[in-house]
Design a protein around this motif. Structure first.
Motif, PDB file in Angstrom:
ATOM      1  N   GLY A  42       0.744  -1.291  -0.102  1.00  0.00           N
ATOM      2  CA  GLY A  42       0.082  -0.127  -0.017  1.00  0.00           C
ATOM      3  C   GLY A  42       0.818   1.320  -0.022  1.00  0.00           C
ATOM      4  N   PHE A  43       0.462   2.168   0.891  1.00  0.00           N
ATOM      5  CA  PHE A  43       1.326   3.367   1.113  1.00  0.00           C
ATOM      6  C   PHE A  43       2.753   3.564   1.567  1.00  0.00           C
ATOM      7  CE2 PHE A  43      -0.543   3.021   5.255  1.00  0.00           C
ATOM      8  CZ  PHE A  43       0.498   3.540   5.972  1.00  0.00           C
ATOM      9  N   TRP A 101       0.589   4.130  -6.463  1.00  0.00           N
ATOM     10  CA  TRP A 101      -0.446   3.981  -5.334  1.00  0.00           C
ATOM     11  C   TRP A 101      -1.521   4.619  -5.498  1.00  0.00           C
ATOM     12  CZ3 TRP A 101      -1.830   7.830  -1.727  1.00  0.00           C
ATOM     13  CH2 TRP A 101      -2.827   7.247  -0.916  1.00  0.00           C
ATOM     14  N   ALA A 102      -1.700   5.708  -5.888  1.00  0.00           N
ATOM     15  CA  ALA A 102      -3.105   6.516  -6.096  1.00  0.00           C
ATOM     16  C   ALA A 102      -3.970   5.741  -7.051  1.00  0.00           C
ATOM     17  CB  ALA A 102      -2.503   7.884  -6.535  1.00  0.00           C
ATOM     18  N   ALA A 103      -3.168   5.405  -8.213  1.00  0.00           N
ATOM     19  CA  ALA A 103      -3.951   4.683  -9.139  1.00  0.00           C
ATOM     20  C   ALA A 103      -4.588   3.301  -8.900  1.00  0.00           C
ATOM     21  CB  ALA A 103      -3.007   4.474 -10.696  1.00  0.00           C
ATOM     22  N   GLU A 106      -8.324   2.117  -4.117  1.00  0.00           N
ATOM     23  CA  GLU A 106      -9.539   2.465  -4.430  1.00  0.00           C
ATOM     24  C   GLU A 106     -10.114   3.810  -4.292  1.00  0.00           C
ATOM     25  OE1 GLU A 106     -13.893   0.124  -3.553  1.00  0.00           O
ATOM     26  OE2 GLU A 106     -12.326  -1.208  -4.209  1.00  0.00           O
ATOM     27  N   ARG A 107     -10.006   4.040  -2.805  1.00  0.00           N
ATOM     28  CA  ARG A 107     -10.457   5.225  -2.271  1.00  0.00           C
ATOM     29  C   ARG A 107      -9.905   6.558  -3.071  1.00  0.00           C
ATOM     30  NH1 ARG A 107      -8.108   3.983   3.201  1.00  0.00           N
ATOM     31  NH2 ARG A 107      -6.670   3.428   1.742  1.00  0.00           N
ATOM     32  N   VAL A 108      -8.669   6.471  -3.089  1.00  0.00           N
ATOM     33  CA  VAL A 108      -7.876   7.569  -3.958  1.00  0.00           C
ATOM     34  C   VAL A 108      -8.311   7.624  -5.352  1.00  0.00           C
ATOM     35  CG1 VAL A 108      -5.726   8.607  -4.849  1.00  0.00           C
ATOM     36  CG2 VAL A 108      -6.024   7.472  -2.480  1.00  0.00           C
ATOM     37  N   SER A 109      -8.385   6.468  -6.054  1.00  0.00           N
ATOM     38  CA  SER A 109      -8.703   6.571  -7.452  1.00  0.00           C
ATOM     39  C   SER A 109     -10.158   7.030  -7.737  1.00  0.00           C
ATOM     40  CB  SER A 109      -8.279   5.369  -8.207  1.00  0.00           C
ATOM     41  OG  SER A 109      -9.291   4.104  -7.578  1.00  0.00           O
ATOM     42  N   VAL A 113     -11.280  10.426  -9.930  1.00  0.00           N
ATOM     43  CA  VAL A 113     -11.990  10.028 -11.116  1.00  0.00           C
ATOM     44  C   VAL A 113     -13.368  10.748 -10.812  1.00  0.00           C
ATOM     45  CG1 VAL A 113     -13.332   8.277 -12.541  1.00  0.00           C
ATOM     46  CG2 VAL A 113     -10.987   8.000 -11.724  1.00  0.00           C
ATOM     47  N   ASN A 114     -13.825  10.851  -9.706  1.00  0.00           N
ATOM     48  CA  ASN A 114     -15.073  11.689  -9.629  1.00  0.00           C
ATOM     49  C   ASN A 114     -15.002  13.281  -9.902  1.00  0.00           C
ATOM     50  OD1 ASN A 114     -16.679   9.584  -9.020  1.00  0.00           O
ATOM     51  ND2 ASN A 114     -16.517   9.910  -6.579  1.00  0.00           N
ATOM     52  N   ARG A 115     -13.781  13.666  -9.695  1.00  0.00           N
ATOM     53  CA  ARG A 115     -13.473  15.062  -9.917  1.00  0.00           C
ATOM     54  C   ARG A 115     -12.925  15.279 -11.460  1.00  0.00           C
ATOM     55  NH1 ARG A 115     -14.455  13.933  -5.366  1.00  0.00           N
ATOM     56  NH2 ARG A 115     -14.846  15.195  -3.606  1.00  0.00           N
TER      57      ARG A 115
END
Length: 158
Positions: A42-43, A101-103, A106-109, A113-115
């Motif tokens: 993960g991070f 990591w960001a891609a 799930e939370r980050v992507s 994508v929503n923005r």
């Protein structure tokens, strides 16, 4: 602070770079090539890469201080030139591990994508490109650490 207990700080700080850059690179390779490792690490991958990125200018700065106290030989100059290149690998290693990591988080992507829906359309080709770039920088970082370390040991011992 150029010395610790009378010893130059450069050889001490170099150990952080020699450990953290290959460790971050190995973790990045695992995260790109092995989805199970990606989920477990993960991070931590960008976190270790950040620690490496911080260690590089500290070691470089200490090296510049040490350079004023040693004889100026061709070997020392070669080591200095190579050492100055490490930041150009550590910075992208950190950036690509953050992007990877960001891609894949799930939370980050989902948030991104929503923005910015255009980023969601990058798809598989974007994933391949980002993975290839991450692998290339990880491998280049380890090679660069090796070359710098080899030139430094030659400057001291030959």
């Amino acid at each position: 602070m150029n010395t610790v207990n009378g010893l130059p700080t450069h050889p001490l700080l170099v150990h952080a770079v020699v450990v953290l850059v290959p460790l971050a690179s190995l973790m990045a390779v695992l995260a790109v090539l092995w989805p199970g490792a990606r989920r477990r690490l993960g991070f931590l991958v960008p976190l270790v890469a950040l620690a490496a990125l911080i260690a590089v200018p500290l070691a470089t700065s200490a090296g510049e201080a040490l350079e004023t106290r040693v004889a100026h030989t061709e070997a020392v100059e070669h080591h200095t030139r190579l050492g100055e290149q490490m930041i150009y690998w550590a910075g992208p290693l950190f950036a690509f591990t953050v992007l990877w990591w960001a891609a894949h988080d799930e939370r980050v992507s989902t948030f991104v994508v929503n923005r910015l829906p255009v980023l969601g359309r990058a798809g598989r080709a974007g994933d391949w490109l980002l993975g290839a770039a991450t692998l290339g920088v990880a491998i280049g970082s380890v090679v660069t650490v090796y070359r710098i370390g080899d030139s430094g040991s030659r400057a001291v011992w030959m």
